[in-house]
Scaffold this active site. Sequence first.
Site, PDB file in Angstrom:
ATOM      1  N   ASP A 145       0.846  -1.207   0.000  1.00 24.85           N
ATOM      2  CA  ASP A 145       0.000   0.000   0.000  1.00 24.85           C
ATOM      3  C   ASP A 145       0.873   1.245   0.000  1.00 24.85           C
ATOM      4  OD1 ASP A 145      -2.032   1.838   0.264  1.00 24.85           O
ATOM      5  OD2 ASP A 145      -2.404   1.411   2.374  1.00 24.85           O
ATOM      6  N   GLU A 179      -2.780  10.533  -0.467  1.00 24.16           N
ATOM      7  CA  GLU A 179      -4.007   9.720  -0.498  1.00 24.16           C
ATOM      8  C   GLU A 179      -4.377   9.299   0.911  1.00 24.16           C
ATOM      9  OE1 GLU A 179      -6.338   5.848  -0.689  1.00 24.16           O
ATOM     10  OE2 GLU A 179      -4.477   6.349   0.325  1.00 24.16           O
ATOM     11  N   GLU A 180      -3.350   8.950   1.689  1.00 19.99           N
ATOM     12  CA  GLU A 180      -3.585   8.435   3.038  1.00 19.99           C
ATOM     13  C   GLU A 180      -4.116   9.510   3.992  1.00 19.99           C
ATOM     14  OE1 GLU A 180      -3.709   5.401   3.483  1.00 19.99           O
ATOM     15  OE2 GLU A 180      -2.197   4.328   2.304  1.00 19.99           O
ATOM     16  N   HIS A 295      -1.201  -0.963   6.588  1.00 22.85           N
ATOM     17  CA  HIS A 295      -0.920   0.250   7.371  1.00 22.85           C
ATOM     18  C   HIS A 295      -0.015  -0.011   8.577  1.00 22.85           C
ATOM     19  CE1 HIS A 295      -4.282   3.045   5.640  1.00 22.85           C
ATOM     20  NE2 HIS A 295      -3.439   2.589   4.742  1.00 22.85           N
TER      21      HIS A 295
HETATM   22  N1  TRP Z   1      -7.166   3.252  -0.092  1.00 20.75           N
HETATM   23  C1  TRP Z   1      -6.910   2.471   1.105  1.00 20.75           C
HETATM   24  C2  TRP Z   1      -5.527   2.864   1.595  1.00 20.75           C
HETATM   25  O1  TRP Z   1      -4.716   3.339   0.839  1.00 20.75           O
HETATM   26  C3  TRP Z   1      -6.929   0.994   0.823  1.00 20.75           C
HETATM   27  C4  TRP Z   1      -8.264   0.505   0.423  1.00 20.75           C
HETATM   28  C5  TRP Z   1      -9.237   0.110   1.256  1.00 20.75           C
HETATM   29  C6  TRP Z   1      -8.757   0.373  -0.890  1.00 20.75           C
HETATM   30  N2  TRP Z   1     -10.328  -0.258   0.536  1.00 20.75           N
HETATM   31  C7  TRP Z   1     -10.062  -0.107  -0.774  1.00 20.75           C
HETATM   32  C8  TRP Z   1      -8.235   0.613  -2.132  1.00 20.75           C
HETATM   33  C9  TRP Z   1     -10.836  -0.352  -1.895  1.00 20.75           C
HETATM   34  C10 TRP Z   1      -9.006   0.361  -3.253  1.00 20.75           C
HETATM   35  C11 TRP Z   1     -10.300  -0.109  -3.131  1.00 20.75           C
HETATM   36  O2  TRP Z   1      -5.223   2.695   2.737  1.00 20.75           O
HETATM   37 ZN    ZN Z   2      -3.536   2.823  -0.318  1.00 20.09          ZN
END
Ligand code: TRP
Ligand code: ZN
Length: 337
Positions: A145, A179-180, A295
């Site tokens: 991630d 993004e986070e 994470h």
């Molecule tokens: N975007 C989240 C992150 O970066 C991860 C994530 C959770 C996700 N559910 C998702 C990504 C569904 C794509 C689709 O921590």
């Molecule tokens: Zn992510």
Amino acid sequence: MSIRTARRSWVRHLVTACAAMGLLIPAGASALAAPSPAPAAASPSALAAPDIPVANVKAHLSQLQSLATANGGNRAHGRPGYRASIDYIKAKLDAAGYTTTLQSFTSGGTTGWNLIADWPGGNPNTVLMAGAHLDSVTSGPGINDNGSGSAAVLETALAVSRAGSAPEQHLRFGWWGAEERGLVGSRNYVSRLPAAERAKFTGYLNFDMIGSPNPGYFVYDDDPKIEKVFKDWYLSKGISTEIETEGDGRSDHANFKNAGIPVGGLFTGASRTKTTAQAQKWGGTAGQAFDRCYHSSCDTTSNISDTALDRNSDALAHAIWTLGVGSATAPRTKTTS
Ligand code: TRP
Ligand code: ZN
Ligand code: CA
């Protein structure tokens, strides 16, 4: 002259003759199949996506891991590991002939950046974009991630360059910051697009977590045409997929979708638990999270399924070629022997 050389030159004549007659060469035409093994640049078929070498994708992940290790163990927004990550990706793209742009924004009082890379050419009124967030959380290096999506998008962009593609659509690739912290970078990018620019997008493809160590194969079900391209690739490999439901809208594609742009993408699962039925069809461990290190500090290069990373990288390239490179594509003049 070897048989292989003779066959290649015959193929080249056929391609030239067809081009001169204005004929389209059908995808997968067997007469055009490259002798195997052939160097990637010599492939006479510009229509089928190349196989993305998973070793190259993993090499990018090793670099991102090293950059995290050298910078306090993470690649988070506002931290030096993020800037080092974006510099690494940008240098690869610049060397491959991309036009790159760093777009800055602020979040939490700190400057962040998106990296946008345009492949010169293609119809400027039809833009196909693929993207991934490049930032990690502060607690770890963020290799699944989202080093995984970042590296696969990078390697696909490099494959476009290696193939000497002259795509039908204008191809654009993006790496998002923060993004986070709530999809911040991509929101900045989309909000700064004039309406006339937004209208040119034929699709945005998102790759966030595509190498989970106990993987599922999830396809976003947003735009049916994009969804079908991914599902067809999986079907052709005899691998079943499910619709992505683990927090729909939890990644950067949400900003594009909210702006009326068709979106799609792939995902191998985060903290949800793999069921017995899912372990039966995909392998792996039932009763365990798709990504036990989601994470956390153990999201390192050990936290990757090579099989999932390989499949999703190839599926990504397939989607770019199918949707963006298009049927009118001809290889740029390139002599092979
Ligand atoms: N975007 C989240 C992150 O970066 C991860 C994530 C959770 C996700 N559910 C998702 C990504 C569904 C794509 C689709 O921590
Ligand atoms: Zn992510
Ligand atoms: Ca591959």
